[in-house]
Design a protein around this motif. Structure first.
Motif, PDB file in Angstrom:
ATOM      1  N   LYS A 122      -0.136  19.599  48.526  1.00 28.27           N
ATOM      2  CA  LYS A 122      -1.264  18.836  49.072  1.00 28.27           C
ATOM      3  C   LYS A 122      -2.564  19.236  48.402  1.00 28.27           C
ATOM      4  O   LYS A 122      -3.434  18.414  48.138  1.00 28.27           O
ATOM      5  CB  LYS A 122      -1.359  19.052  50.589  1.00 28.27           C
ATOM      6  CG  LYS A 122      -0.256  18.359  51.380  1.00 28.27           C
ATOM      7  CD  LYS A 122      -0.478  18.508  52.866  1.00 28.27           C
ATOM      8  CE  LYS A 122       0.591  17.761  53.653  1.00 28.27           C
ATOM      9  NZ  LYS A 122       0.395  17.900  55.122  1.00 28.27           N
ATOM     10  N   GLU A 123      -2.689  20.528  48.138  1.00 27.49           N
ATOM     11  CA  GLU A 123      -3.864  21.022  47.436  1.00 27.49           C
ATOM     12  C   GLU A 123      -3.408  21.863  46.260  1.00 27.49           C
ATOM     13  O   GLU A 123      -2.370  22.515  46.317  1.00 27.49           O
ATOM     14  CB  GLU A 123      -4.756  21.847  48.366  1.00 27.49           C
ATOM     15  CG  GLU A 123      -5.350  21.031  49.511  1.00 27.49           C
ATOM     16  CD  GLU A 123      -6.298  21.848  50.371  1.00 27.49           C
ATOM     17  OE1 GLU A 123      -6.864  22.828  49.847  1.00 27.49           O
ATOM     18  OE2 GLU A 123      -6.457  21.519  51.550  1.00 27.49           O
TER      19      GLU A 123
ATOM     20  N   THR B 282      -0.863  18.195  42.232  1.00 29.46           N
ATOM     21  CA  THR B 282      -1.146  17.674  43.567  1.00 29.46           C
ATOM     22  C   THR B 282      -0.152  16.567  43.909  1.00 29.46           C
ATOM     23  O   THR B 282       0.445  15.929  43.026  1.00 29.46           O
ATOM     24  CB  THR B 282      -2.577  17.109  43.666  1.00 29.46           C
ATOM     25  OG1 THR B 282      -2.701  16.007  42.758  1.00 29.46           O
ATOM     26  CG2 THR B 282      -3.602  18.174  43.315  1.00 29.46           C
TER      27      THR B 282
END
Length: 274
Positions: free
Chosen positions: A185-186, A200
């Protein structure tokens, strides 16, 4: 005696990164200097999108080019600026903070390796299996990959397996690592491995496999046996049928091993049926 040209070639392919810069226990040594992550299925099909003009020298010269990450258009491949505060840390020599000194040295060494990891050669492949909405079947092509990575209308896609690609390499001038990309996600980079094999979740549909050469040269040209490496060639869906037939006939005439291995993409036909 090794020639001067050979020595220069090896020097250009060196990097301060080795297999020791990674979690070696997570990899299997397939052959000299080639390490494959334990999660990899060597028999699985993989695909590489590229412009037609890049395919022609591969066929003609039996050389597969791997570009350096610093030449990629994606800015995330070029690395991130480090925390400027780290540049001004003081390291006192009193016995009370000896452990802190050691940790700081290790941290600086890791930061340097991560920096170097953004200047190595990487070849990007895809598993390319997708479900087309409304049809429910798997289609081994990606519309966005055709648009993004083939340089326009006259693009192609090479098909092979991981095993046959690696076994087609005649000489390995540097360490080569093979691993699937992990999508997060990050994007945090705390290790050398994360800097190379993490992206990502935005890119997750690329289903990417990376063949990473620990080489700091601007590009690495591997000597390969193309007849062993290439299982098939798919021509862009954006090429006209007439031009696709011309390319197919020309390549099959010049390279006998490509007989019955070239086809035109049917992706636009799938999209019409959705």
């Amino acid at each position: 005696m090794r020639s001067l040209v050979g020595e220069i070639k090896i020097m250009e392919c060196t990097s301060n990164l080795t297999i020791d810069s990674f979690r070696e226990e997570d990899y299997v040594r397939l052959m000299d200097k080639i390490y494959v992550h334990k999660s990899i299925d060597l028999k699985k099909k993989i695909y590489h999108y590229l412009p037609l003009e890049y395919l022609l020298p591969i066929l003609e010269n039996n050389k597969f080019r791997i570009s350096n990450r610093r030449n990629f258009t994606d800015l995330s491949e070029k690395g991130q600026k480090g925390d400027i505060k780290k540049c001004f840390r003081m390291c006192y020599s009193s016995p009370d903070n000896k452990e802190r000194e050691i940790n700081l040295i290790r941290e600086n060494e890791l930061s340097e390796k991560i920096r170097i990891s953004y200047s190595i050669c990487v070849s990007c492949w895809t598993y390319d299996t997708h479900i087309v909405e409304g049809l429910g079947n798997e289609v081994d092509e990606n519309f966005l990959m055709w648009k993004a990575y083939t340089g326009g209308i006259t693009g192609v896609r090479i098909e092979t397996t991981i095993d046959d690609f690696l076994n087609s390499i005649k000489e390995t001038p540097c360490y080569i690592l093979v691993r699937n990309v992990e999508y997060k996600k990050e994007s945090f980079t705390n290790t050398v491995e994360e800097s190379i094999f993490n992206k990502t979740i935005y890119y997750s549909k690329e289903q990417e496999l990376r063949i990473c050469a620990l080489c700091s040269a601007d590009k690495l040209c591997l000597d390969v046996d193309v007849s062993k490496m290439i299982h098939g060639i798919c021509l862009s869906p954006f090429i006209s049928n007439t031009y696709a037939d011309f390319i197919k006939r020309s390549l099959e005439k010049k390279y006998e091993f490509l007989q019955e291995k070239i086809k035109k993409s049917r992706l636009l036909e799938y999209k019409k049926n959705v």
